[in-house]
Design a protein around this motif. Structure first.
Motif, short mmCIF file in Angstrom:
data_model
loop_
_atom_site.label_atom_id
_atom_site.label_comp_id
_atom_site.label_asym_id
_atom_site.label_seq_id
_atom_site.Cartn_x
_atom_site.Cartn_y
_atom_site.Cartn_z
N ALA A 181 54.45 55.20 84.45
CA ALA A 181 55.55 55.28 83.35
C ALA A 181 56.86 54.71 84.03
O ALA A 181 57.59 54.06 83.05
CB ALA A 181 55.74 56.66 82.90
N LEU A 182 57.09 54.82 85.16
CA LEU A 182 58.34 54.26 85.88
C LEU A 182 58.11 52.74 85.76
O LEU A 182 59.23 52.12 85.72
CB LEU A 182 58.29 54.80 87.35
CG LEU A 182 58.30 56.40 87.54
CD1 LEU A 182 58.50 56.86 88.83
CD2 LEU A 182 59.94 56.82 86.77
N SER A 183 56.87 52.23 85.78
CA SER A 183 56.65 50.81 85.84
C SER A 183 57.22 50.25 84.40
O SER A 183 58.10 49.27 84.22
CB SER A 183 55.35 50.13 86.16
OG SER A 183 55.13 50.46 87.42
N VAL A 184 56.57 50.94 83.28
CA VAL A 184 57.19 50.62 82.03
C VAL A 184 58.61 50.87 81.85
O VAL A 184 59.36 50.01 81.16
CB VAL A 184 56.34 51.72 81.09
CG1 VAL A 184 56.97 51.34 79.72
CG2 VAL A 184 55.00 51.41 81.12
N ILE A 322 50.38 47.46 81.87
CA ILE A 322 51.21 48.27 82.72
C ILE A 322 51.92 47.63 84.05
O ILE A 322 52.73 47.51 84.39
CB ILE A 322 50.57 49.57 83.05
CG1 ILE A 322 50.43 50.65 81.92
CG2 ILE A 322 51.26 50.48 84.22
CD1 ILE A 322 49.17 51.79 82.21
N GLU A 323 50.86 46.75 84.56
CA GLU A 323 51.10 46.06 85.71
C GLU A 323 52.03 44.72 85.35
O GLU A 323 52.93 44.39 86.10
CB GLU A 323 49.68 45.51 86.13
CG GLU A 323 48.87 46.62 87.01
CD GLU A 323 47.42 45.74 87.45
OE1 GLU A 323 47.23 44.96 87.18
OE2 GLU A 323 46.52 46.77 87.84
N SER A 324 51.86 44.34 83.93
CA SER A 324 52.80 43.33 83.63
C SER A 324 54.12 43.78 83.45
O SER A 324 55.05 43.30 83.75
CB SER A 324 52.29 42.81 82.16
OG SER A 324 51.06 41.79 82.35
N CYS A 325 54.29 45.18 83.15
CA CYS A 325 55.50 45.75 83.10
C CYS A 325 56.27 45.73 84.42
O CYS A 325 57.52 45.43 84.79
CB CYS A 325 55.60 47.43 82.57
SG CYS A 325 55.38 47.29 80.80
N ALA A 326 55.63 46.17 85.48
CA ALA A 326 56.06 46.18 86.88
C ALA A 326 56.35 44.69 87.29
O ALA A 326 57.51 44.55 87.90
CB ALA A 326 55.10 46.56 87.86
#
Length: 341
Positions: A181-184, A322-326
């Motif tokens: 969630a922090l990455s998002v 999710i990894e793309s958000c990071a």
């Protein structure tokens, strides 16, 4: 399913059955079929009629304009037109609309996905002058709502580590402390204000007619099963930046979920049909980057909310988003290069 949801489904089924069933005709109909049942839309089919109960907090004036848009002659052959009920269709507190049955995209046959047809419909929609005043398309608002939904789902959830004692458990502004969630949220904060629904969209191209929530589930063949493809679900339609409608396929491509050949088919067909969201040739990413990143965040946020509700970990596709958000969290708000997200 709650009692309220059950009542909505029953009322929609009754309405759709009544409208699809000629008077004084012996009934041989199958029971109504629930096609979707979510807070933002409950959809029930009976025969050739589909009844949809929209979200309870729907702006009814805006919805009326959007449904009128689907019925406008200028959009014939692009949007599935609604049906006109013989009497007010309001069996529930939620606004209800009626539609003819269409044949959806087959999710079991990804090779037959109508990417070229979807792109052609979008280009034709974007080139059409709005026939009357319309609200803004709800793309940025939907992204913001997805992030809020994720925050709410993860507050106090079992997969979320303990909070700072200084933060009350009911504090809606407290960020989730789950790493995903922090990455998002980091990706969300990296977006410009207009993509978060906090400021007007940029002026260039900001008055185009947009669908607002394009994905393959928004296409049906009508008449079913072999009619032409048409766009459905006008809940987010309006005027805005047409690049937003290309944002989800672009996000999937950038994340590795959409094959390069499918992305090329989609983009080439959109350009061939004169779509205004991207240049006719050359690099499309200066126009698509911000919408693609916003749709990446939206998709990941919805995925995490579902994971929390279902008490499960993200699947492989959800993890890619999710990894793309990071990754996009490290990028500047405006980017003029390729699909780094």
């Amino acid at each position: 399913m709650t009692t309220t949801q059950t009542s909505v489904v029953h009322d929609l089924g009754t309405l759709a059955h009544r409208l699809s069933h000629p008077a004084r005709t012996p009934c041989v109909c199958e029971p109504p079929q629930v096609l979707a049942d979510r807070p933002d839309g409950t959809v029930v089919r009976s025969g050739a009629i589909v009844a949809k109960a929209h979200a309870a907090d729907t702006d009814r004036e805006a919805l009326t304009a959007r449904i009128a848009l689907a019925a406008a002659p200028q959009l014939a052959g692009i949007l599935l037109p609604p049906l006109t009920a013989p009497e007010p269709a309001a069996p529930t507190a939620r606004p209800v609309t009626l539609w003819p049955l269409g044949a959806p995209v087959d999710p079991t046959d990804p090779g037959a996905a109508p990417w070229a047809e979807a792109a052609d419909l979008l280009a034709r929609l974007h080139r059409t002058e709005p026939p009357f005043p319309l609200p803004p398309m709800r793309g940025p608002a939907k992204a913001a709502r997805a992030v809020a939904r994720m925050r709410a789902a993860l507050r106090g959830d079992a997969i979320t580590p303990p909070r700072d004692p200084a933060v009350g458990p009911g504090d809606a502004t407290a960020p989730p402390r789950d790493p995903a969630a922090l990455s998002v949220l980091a990706g969300w904060r990296a977006l410009p204000a207009w993509a978060r629904g906090e400021a007007p969209a940029p002026a260039p191209g900001a008055d185009a007619l947009c669908h607002g929530d394009l994905h393959l589930g928004q296409l049906v063949r009508h008449p079913a099963p072999d009619g032409p493809w048409l766009l459905i679900d006008m809940d987010d339609a309006g005027v805005g930046d047409p690049a937003w409608d290309l944002g989800r396929p672009a996000a999937w491509y950038a994340a590795g979920l959409l094959a390069p050949e499918d992305w090329s088919t989609f983009l080439d067909a959109y350009r061939a049909a004169g779509g205004p969201a991207v240049p006719a040739d050359g690099d499309p990413w200066p126009a698509l980057d911000v919408p693609a990143r916003a749709l990446t965040v939206q998709t990941a946020a919805v995925a995490l909310a579902k994971c929390a509700a279902e008490q499960r970990d993200p699947d492989d596709h959800e993890q890619l988003m999710i990894e793309s958000c990071a990754r996009i969290a490290t990028l500047p708000p405006e980017l003029a290069t390729g699909p780094a997200s």
